[in-house]
Design a protein around this motif. Structure first.
Motif, PDB file in Angstrom:
ATOM      1  N   ASP A  73       0.831  -1.206   0.000  1.00 29.30           N
ATOM      2  CA  ASP A  73       0.000   0.000   0.000  1.00 29.30           C
ATOM      3  C   ASP A  73       0.865   1.256   0.000  1.00 29.30           C
ATOM      4  O   ASP A  73       1.931   1.298   0.625  1.00 29.30           O
ATOM      5  CB  ASP A  73      -0.914   0.023   1.228  1.00 29.30           C
ATOM      6  N   VAL A  74       0.384   2.264  -0.706  1.00 26.42           N
ATOM      7  CA  VAL A  74       1.035   3.576  -0.732  1.00 26.42           C
ATOM      8  C   VAL A  74      -0.027   4.622  -0.400  1.00 26.42           C
ATOM      9  O   VAL A  74      -1.094   4.631  -1.013  1.00 26.42           O
ATOM     10  CB  VAL A  74       1.658   3.883  -2.110  1.00 26.42           C
ATOM     11  N   THR A  75       0.253   5.480   0.549  1.00 27.44           N
ATOM     12  CA  THR A  75      -0.659   6.558   0.914  1.00 27.44           C
ATOM     13  C   THR A  75      -0.212   7.855   0.259  1.00 27.44           C
ATOM     14  O   THR A  75       0.946   8.260   0.391  1.00 27.44           O
ATOM     15  CB  THR A  75      -0.716   6.744   2.445  1.00 27.44           C
ATOM     16  N   LEU A  76      -1.119   8.499  -0.458  1.00 21.05           N
ATOM     17  CA  LEU A  76      -0.838   9.767  -1.113  1.00 21.05           C
ATOM     18  C   LEU A  76      -1.824  10.819  -0.620  1.00 21.05           C
ATOM     19  O   LEU A  76      -2.947  10.484  -0.223  1.00 21.05           O
ATOM     20  CB  LEU A  76      -0.956   9.653  -2.642  1.00 21.05           C
ATOM     21  N   THR A  77      -1.421  12.068  -0.663  1.00 29.43           N
ATOM     22  CA  THR A  77      -2.292  13.184  -0.305  1.00 29.43           C
ATOM     23  C   THR A  77      -2.616  13.982  -1.554  1.00 29.43           C
ATOM     24  O   THR A  77      -1.713  14.463  -2.243  1.00 29.43           O
ATOM     25  CB  THR A  77      -1.624  14.096   0.736  1.00 29.43           C
ATOM     26  N   ARG A  78      -3.892  14.073  -1.876  1.00 32.06           N
ATOM     27  CA  ARG A  78      -4.308  14.792  -3.083  1.00 32.06           C
ATOM     28  C   ARG A  78      -3.874  16.253  -3.002  1.00 32.06           C
ATOM     29  O   ARG A  78      -3.855  16.849  -1.928  1.00 32.06           O
ATOM     30  CB  ARG A  78      -5.822  14.711  -3.264  1.00 32.06           C
ATOM     31  N   ALA A  79      -3.559  16.817  -4.172  1.00 33.66           N
ATOM     32  CA  ALA A  79      -3.081  18.200  -4.221  1.00 33.66           C
ATOM     33  C   ALA A  79      -3.504  18.842  -5.529  1.00 33.66           C
ATOM     34  O   ALA A  79      -3.895  18.157  -6.478  1.00 33.66           O
ATOM     35  CB  ALA A  79      -1.561  18.238  -4.083  1.00 33.66           C
ATOM     36  N   VAL A  80      -3.433  20.169  -5.567  1.00 32.72           N
ATOM     37  CA  VAL A  80      -3.599  20.882  -6.834  1.00 32.72           C
ATOM     38  C   VAL A  80      -2.298  20.709  -7.606  1.00 32.72           C
ATOM     39  O   VAL A  80      -1.221  21.062  -7.121  1.00 32.72           O
ATOM     40  CB  VAL A  80      -3.893  22.381  -6.615  1.00 32.72           C
ATOM     41  N   ILE A  81      -2.394  20.132  -8.784  1.00 35.45           N
ATOM     42  CA  ILE A  81      -1.209  19.828  -9.576  1.00 35.45           C
ATOM     43  C   ILE A  81      -0.961  20.969 -10.553  1.00 35.45           C
ATOM     44  O   ILE A  81      -1.751  21.196 -11.470  1.00 35.45           O
ATOM     45  CB  ILE A  81      -1.382  18.504 -10.349  1.00 35.45           C
TER      46      ILE A  81
END
Length: 433
Positions: free
Chosen positions: A174-182
């Motif tokens: 599993d990989v945890t990512l934090t959504r962002a404005v790209i």
């Protein structure tokens, strides 16, 4: 019953027609079969509406049917609903929200084509070729690509957990990512001593103008001692065709850049370079890997076929198809594969990709513990150099060695490219005879 079925078919196919007359329906075997299948679709739609265990929405059913028709053609054709269409338009302008990951669908899973530089996906360590099997614990198998992408979207600063299968790893993780404005700054430039290094992360509307600024700024910084350019297209998933053509044209004086060939080859389009080379003939290395796709392959293929640059790295992704965005009523659109790309030498990029002139796999280089340099100076009783600049020369040599070793550890492919540029420059500056 018959009338309602044909009304459904008109919505699903974008056709406008009334009740089919017998002469029209039987004008040919092909058209008769088409109408039979369209009637079958209407029957299925009515059965689902009447008997499915839960009430279903007409719009969702029809959009799913349209998307299913398109995705059955190839991995890159799809239906863009109002939200998808709007996001696609924002994407090409260079700013959008999400994880910063270019994906496709393969074997029922979402496959990573490339993480975009300096985004949550890239920072989390996602790699080209990774397969995403679950999103927040929900299995992807059975979903469409659009469904999976929609699940990965969300509010900025919210977390998402992706389950990854990676070649060489024994088990999913599993990989945890934090959504962002790209925000995509598609061109990044850096001076590597006497060589200009330009990384192009995506081909959007700002790419060519960014390239022009980068080359001008680096020439100002380095001056006439500039030895060459390294153009880094690794993990660049592509983008706009016109930007790929402009970037290729920037370094070519003449000749074909790329051709696009649709089903009707009489409509083949050829794009040619105009006079002028932004790099003014400087040696060039183009870096590619299996995350370099589409527009990246157009640039690499054009510069390779015209022998304007040496292509280095590993074979590219092999996306040699052209997608056309076809706007439809209701602010929706179709992304439809309409042609194939061909390099100036007439080779199709599809599936085979661009094979580098010099294959350099990315390697992990480690410094040897306790490594000491052997030299004349280390011998007992060695004659001493009385030149006043000896210490400066030794310090400069040690500094350059340390920098080269660190770069080889950080990015082996780039270190090889810089060495080759310097080698070409040295060879070209040798006195004749």
């Amino acid at each position: 019953m018959k009338t309602s079925r044909l009304a459904v078919l008109a919505l699903a196919t974008g056709m406008t027609f009334g009740l089919a007359s017998p002469s029209l329906a039987q004008s040919s075997t092909s058209s008769a079969e088409t109408y039979r299948l369209l009637n079958l679709f209407g029957d299925v739609f009515e059965q689902v509406k009447a008997k499915y265990v839960e009430e279903v929405d007409d719009k969702q059913l029809i959009e799913a049917a349209i998307n299913g028709m398109l995705t059955s053609l190839d991995p890159h054709s799809s239906y863009l609903n109002m939200d998808n269409f709007e996001e696609m338009q924002v994407d090409t302008r260079g700013e959008f929200g999400g994880l910063g990951i270019e994906v496709t669908m393969e074997d029922g899973f979402v496959k990573v084509i490339s993480p975009i530089y300096d985004t949550p996906a890239e920072k989390a360590g996602l790699q080209p070729g990774d397969f995403i099997t679950h999103i927040d614990g929900t299995a992807i198998r059975g979903l469409t690509l659009n469904d999976a992408v929609e699940m990965m979207r969300g509010k900025v600063n919210t977390d998402i957990v992706l389950t990854i299968i990676r070649k060489g790893e024994q088990a999913p993780f599993d990989v945890t990512l934090t959504r962002a404005v790209i925000k995509i700054q598609s061109v990044r430039a850096e001076v590597k001593e006497d060589i200009g290094y330009i990384r192009i992360t995506k081909f959007n509307e700002q790419t060519f103008s960014g390239l022009q600024r980068a080359i001008t700024n680096m020439r100002d910084q380095i001056g006439p001692e500039i030895k060459g350019l390294v153009i880094d297209l690794r993990n660049n998933p592509g983008g706009l065709l016109d930007q790929a053509i402009s970037v290729s044209d920037a370094f070519l004086d003449k000749g074909e850049i790329v051709s696009t060939r649709p089903r009707d080859t009489q409509n083949t389009e050829r794009y040619n370079a105009r006079s002028g080379d932004l790099a003014e003939g400087l040696p060039m290395i183009v870096l590619i890997n299996d995350g370099s796709a589409s527009a990246s392959e157009i640039v690499a293929g054009a510069l390779q076929d015209h022998r304007r640059a040496i292509i280095m790295g590993t074979r590219s992704f092999g996306k040699g198809s052209v997608q056309t965005i076809l706007p439809m009523p209701g602010n929706v659109a179709l992304r439809l594969t309409t042609a194939r790309y061909y390099t100036p030498s007439g080779k199709s990029i599809q599936e085979v990709g661009i094979v580098p002139d010099i294959i350099v796999p990315q390697a992990r280089v480690e410094s040897i513990e306790g490594d000491t340099r052997r030299s004349e100076a280390s011998l007992n009783g060695a004659l001493r150099n009385e030149d006043a600049h000896t210490n400066d020369t030794e310090k400069d040599a040690n500094s350059r060695r340390d920098q080269a070793e660190q770069l080889a550890i950080d990015d082996y492919q780039l270190s090889r490219a810089l060495d080759m540029i310097r080698g070409i420059s040295l060879f070209g500056s040798r006195p004749q005879g």
